[in-house]
Design an enzyme around this catalytic site. Structure first.
Site, short mmCIF file in Angstrom:
data_model
loop_
_atom_site.label_atom_id
_atom_site.label_comp_id
_atom_site.label_asym_id
_atom_site.label_seq_id
_atom_site.Cartn_x
_atom_site.Cartn_y
_atom_site.Cartn_z
N HIS A 147 74.45 18.76 17.20
CA HIS A 147 73.40 19.13 18.43
C HIS A 147 74.18 19.66 19.59
O HIS A 147 73.67 20.39 20.51
CB HIS A 147 72.49 17.80 19.05
CG HIS A 147 73.38 16.86 19.91
ND1 HIS A 147 73.43 15.78 19.44
CD2 HIS A 147 73.57 17.07 20.82
CE1 HIS A 147 74.10 15.07 20.34
NE2 HIS A 147 74.02 15.71 21.38
N ASP B 73 72.98 14.87 11.98
CA ASP B 73 73.70 15.28 13.25
C ASP B 73 75.21 15.19 13.26
O ASP B 73 75.88 14.31 13.85
CB ASP B 73 73.07 14.50 14.51
CG ASP B 73 73.58 15.22 16.00
OD1 ASP B 73 73.93 16.30 16.03
OD2 ASP B 73 73.36 14.52 16.85
N SER C 27 78.10 12.79 23.79
CA SER C 27 77.82 13.35 22.26
C SER C 27 79.08 14.08 21.76
O SER C 27 79.81 14.69 22.38
CB SER C 27 76.84 14.37 22.60
OG SER C 27 75.48 13.93 23.22
N GLY C 28 78.85 13.74 20.40
CA GLY C 28 80.14 14.12 19.78
C GLY C 28 81.15 13.66 19.39
O GLY C 28 82.06 13.62 18.63
N GLY D 62 77.07 13.50 27.89
CA GLY D 62 78.37 14.07 27.74
C GLY D 62 79.47 13.30 26.85
O GLY D 62 80.30 13.78 26.48
#
Length: 836
Positions: free
Chosen positions: A640, A693, A787-788, A785
């Site tokens: 995402h 994801d 994320s990932g 922030g």
């Protein structure tokens, strides 16, 4: 709109045989040879006599060796110590061991030591020699070592004799013929690791003058590792009326202190009674090692073995006036609240220090004292007689106390005394005090046994809000809670999840699975769809028992030799399960650059604590997403993060910059920057459900691994992380829901949540490719922030990429866990796309 702020995602032998019994006779070709003879003959007699004599000689020799030579086998024992010479005045020449003045006084000290030892029956017959290592002020302090050759079995007696040496013995000698007057004698046996005949020894001296810094480094630093099998000493001095401050800018030694270590002494000789601390491993610059002496001398020693040599250390030496405010402690405190701390906190407090704080608050009020951090050495005796904090008339504390330990006094006055002895220092403490009404210590709140005050609505809610569980004891639970037999209440969604949440197994009794669920042998319930899918979804693996399937399909670990491993987490566990070593290859990953950090300081991560953490930026903008390093050229992030919106083409490699080795966002120029060559999001990523994801990023050029940049280990497809397991999340995301991003890399520990429970909490949005983790009482979570970024788990002495930060319902909300991409489910895909 910020692309990371849409929807619900985060943004920011063989057996013996019986023989047949038979007699076999061999024919004799000469019957005379089989006839008996009358005797051995003369030659036989001579041979027998010689043999007997040799045997007797051997026996006698062994007896002589045992009772004579073996008795005389001796071991080397070295004792170090210091003596204060009261009838001498220190002169500068005493700093130079080659000066005539040094040699003359040293000879006198050694002669006097020899005479004192000669008066002890236990010491005189074993004494070998003494050597004066140094002198310092006060009047003159002599630092020496004495060597003894001690027979086996006599070590304890010699130890006792050396330890019993007293000033009176020296004074009796002095009355006879000794020219020197001694007092304040300290001695102890030298650690055997500090001397070895075959070891290379070096000694350096430094004198800190005025405010100038002196630098000491391990030999070869920074160009090469320190030498093997060596013993290095640095004798450090300051001017009279000063103490020394030693600050390690870099510290990187082998993790095992039995092999390589640094010792810091409040002395000029390695005497254990003045040992401040022994250190090894790695300390990050954000958690530095700093020591302060009690006098104007200090000794630093480095000991290394023959293997595993590391970069070493660099340290700054400065002197501080004994009158400096930096060393001040104690005093009078007043008002309704305040704070104080041990000297040099959060670094090591100095030895031989006493501080007293007298606290007085307004009349009619009582005092509540709280210690957010408390680490005071228990010393060699392991109780509070050496270093301690005493709340006079109330209690005495030492050791490592729980965070926010509280003490109250029913008075408006309190006296707090801190004392450290001559050895074994620690990080110390910080403290705050506040007033409370005698009749109401917790206005409108519930008072815990540890004096903490919590909201009454938190009573019997299943969460340990007090910290000592007193808010959860003797509870009567309502219908929405599990009534544990031990008096605790637990949320109903923990029932029958395979985790003993009550502590007495009440929540795991009489469990039956719902329609569409498979009941494991341990009574855990998992979806029927997970049975025989190649993954051990049951903690006991019973969902895979009796399944006929291709054991080497992509979801299992396949060895290079074609063998398949079904053991959970076989990679890099130190065991060659494959037989060809392929499950133990590529294991140079997931190693933190340091080994310990006793001061966390909130949620800030230490420098290099997560060297695989990457900060992804859209060019010329602040941090957007996180990622993890898995090889010299590949990153893992969330799909995402790389979805286009109306303004920015996030799917295009040219949009991004990756910062590796970054700790603080303000220090981007100091980090390693790479552009992106290609982006590979998972083809089945669903932007509505956040299923699948995960995405890969290839760097435009490989990076060189270092202490601040290294890969995290990838799990095997068979890896299973059960509910209740602790995992770590990290990132520069928002520190509260709706807030701004963090400047310093943040970290937090959360717990993996049972997938069935999580699916209920998240309204049926959880798929088998998602992992839930969090603290369901709220307050700890990933956020916009993050994320990932990585959700990592510690296993086989390494950190593994268990998940990728994906989405959640707000941030850190009660009963709302964070959702992470389940990386083991994508292990085959990662290998297909990257070769890693």
């Amino acid at each position: 709109m910020d692309p990371m702020d849409r929807g619900i995602r985060y943004t920011p032998g063989s057996s013996d045989k019986d023989w047949e019994q038979a007699d076999t006779f061999l024919p004799a070709s000469d019957n005379q040879k089989l006839e008996k003879k009358r005797g051995p003959g003369k030659v036989g007699i001579i041979v027998a006599v010689v043999t007997l004599a040799a045997v007797l000689a051997l026996i006698i020799g062994l007896l002589v060796w045992h009772f004579h030579f073996h008795k005389d086998l001796k071991s080397q024992k070295i004792y170090t110590g210091s003596l204060r010479i009261t009838n001498q005045v220190f002169v500068d020449a005493y700093e130079n061991s080659d000066s005539a003045e040094f040699k003359e006084l040293a000879n006198q000290v050694m002669a006097q030591l020899k005479s004192v030892y000669s008066e002890s029956p236990q010491l005189s017959k074993y004494y070998v020699r003494s050597e004066v290592q140094a002198f310092s002020e006060g009047s003159v302090i002599a630092y020496y070592e004495s060597e003894f050759a001690v027979p086996a079995g006599q070590e304890a007696a010699v130890d006792q004799a050396v330890n019993s040496l007293s000033v009176n013995k020296f004074r009796r000698f002095e009355e006879k013929q000794g020219p020197l007057v001694f007092d304040h004698i300290v001695s102890s046996a030298l650690d055997t690791r500090l001397f070895s005949k075959g070891r290379t020894s070096m000694r350096f001296t430094q004198h800190a003058k005025s405010s100038a810094e002196k630098i000491i480094t391990s030999p070869g630093f920074p160009d090469k590792p320190y030498a093997p099998d060596s013993f290095v000493q640095w004798q450090l001095r300051g001017d009279p009326g000063h103490v020394l401050k030693l600050s390690f800018d870099t510290f990187n030694l082998e993790e095992n202190c039995s092999n390589d270590f640094v010792r810091v002494y409040d002395s000029l000789v390695a005497v254990d009674k003045h040992l401040m601390e022994e250190e090894c491993g790695f300390y990050s610059p954000s958690n530095p090692l700093t020591f302060i002496s009690s006098r104007n001398v200090m000794l630093v020693t480095l000991v290394t073995n023959k293997e595993e040599n590391f970069p070493g250390f660099r340290a700054r030496v400065t002197q501080i006036s004994q009158d400096s405010s930096e060393l001040a402690c104690g005093g009078k405190l007043s008002g309704t609240s305040g704070s104080f701390k041990s000297p040099n906190f959060p670094s090591y407090y100095p030895p031989n220090k006493t501080c007293q704080w007298d606290i007085e608050v307004p009349d009619g009020k009582y005092i509540k004292l709280r210690f957010p951090k408390f680490m005071v050495s228990t010393g060699s005796l392991n109780h509070c007689s050496e270093d301690y904090v005493q709340i006079v008339g109330k209690s005495t504390l030492c050791g490592q106390q729980p965070a926010n330990t509280m003490v109250t006094v029913n008075s408006n006055k309190m006296t707090v005394v801190f004392k450290s002895d001559s050895s074994q220092v620690d990080r110390g403490f910080n403290a705050t005090y506040e007033v409370f009404e005698p009749t109401d210590p917790c206005p409108d709140k519930f008072q815990c046994d540890n004096k903490r005050c919590v909201n009454p609505s938190l009573r019997c809610d299943g969460w340990n809000d007090c910290g000592d569980s007193t808010d959860e004891r003797n509870c009567k639970c309502d219908a929405s809670m599990i009534q544990c037999r031990n008096g605790f209440c637990k949320p109903m969604f923990w029932r029958c999840d395979g985790v003993n949440d009550c502590g007495d197994d009440t929540d795991e009794l009489n469990c039956g699975c719902k329609s569409g669920e498979f009941q494991c042998k341990n009574n855990q319930c998992v979806s029927e769809k997970l049975k025989c899918d190649g993954n051990r979804d049951c903690k006991d693996g019973s969902d895979e028992d009796g399944c006929s399937r291709d054991m080497c399909k992509d979801s299992t670990f396949m060895c290079s030799n074609g063998k398949c491993i079904t053991k959970p987490n076989p990679m890099c566990d130190g065991q060659d399960d494959c037989g060809d070593g392929s499950d133990e290859s590529n294991c140079n990953c997931g190693k933190k650059a340091y080994t310990k950090s006793r001061i966390v300081g909130g949620q800030d991560a230490d420098v290099s604590e997560f060297p695989w953490q990457v900060s992804l930026h859209v060019k010329n903008t602040p941090h957007v997403c996180g990622a993890s390093i898995i090889s010299e050229q590949w990153l893992v992030t969330a799909a995402h993060c790389v979805q286009d919106d109306a303004k920015i083409k996030y799917s295009q490699p040219g949009t991004w910059e990756a910062y590796l080795g970054l700790h603080t966002q303000k220090e981007k120029p100091k980090s390693t920057k790479r552009l992106i060559k290609q982006i590979i999001p998972h083809k089945n990523y669903n932007s509505y459900t956040y299923d699948n994801d995960i995405a890969l990023m290839e760097l435009d050029s490989p990076v060189t691994f270092s202490e601040t940049i290294r890969p995290i280990c990838l799990p095997a497809a068979t890896d299973v992380y059960p509910a209740g397991e602790t995992v770590t999340i990290s990132g520069w995301g928002a520190t509260r829901e709706g807030g701004g991003g963090a400047t310093v890399l943040q970290k937090a520990n959360v717990r993996i949540i049972n997938s069935t429970v999580c699916d209920e909490l998240m309204s049926g949005q959880i798929t088998s490719r998602m992992t839930c983790a969090g603290v369901l009482s709220g307050g700890v979570d990933a956020c916009q922030g993050d994320s990932g970024g990585p959700m990592s788990i510690f296993s086989n002495e390494r950190m593994y990429l268990a998940g990728v930060v994906s989405w959640g319902d707000g941030c850190a909300r009660r009963n709302k866990p964070g959702i992470y991409t389940n990386v083991p489910k994508f292990r085959a895909w990662i290998k297909e796309k990257t070769g890693v």
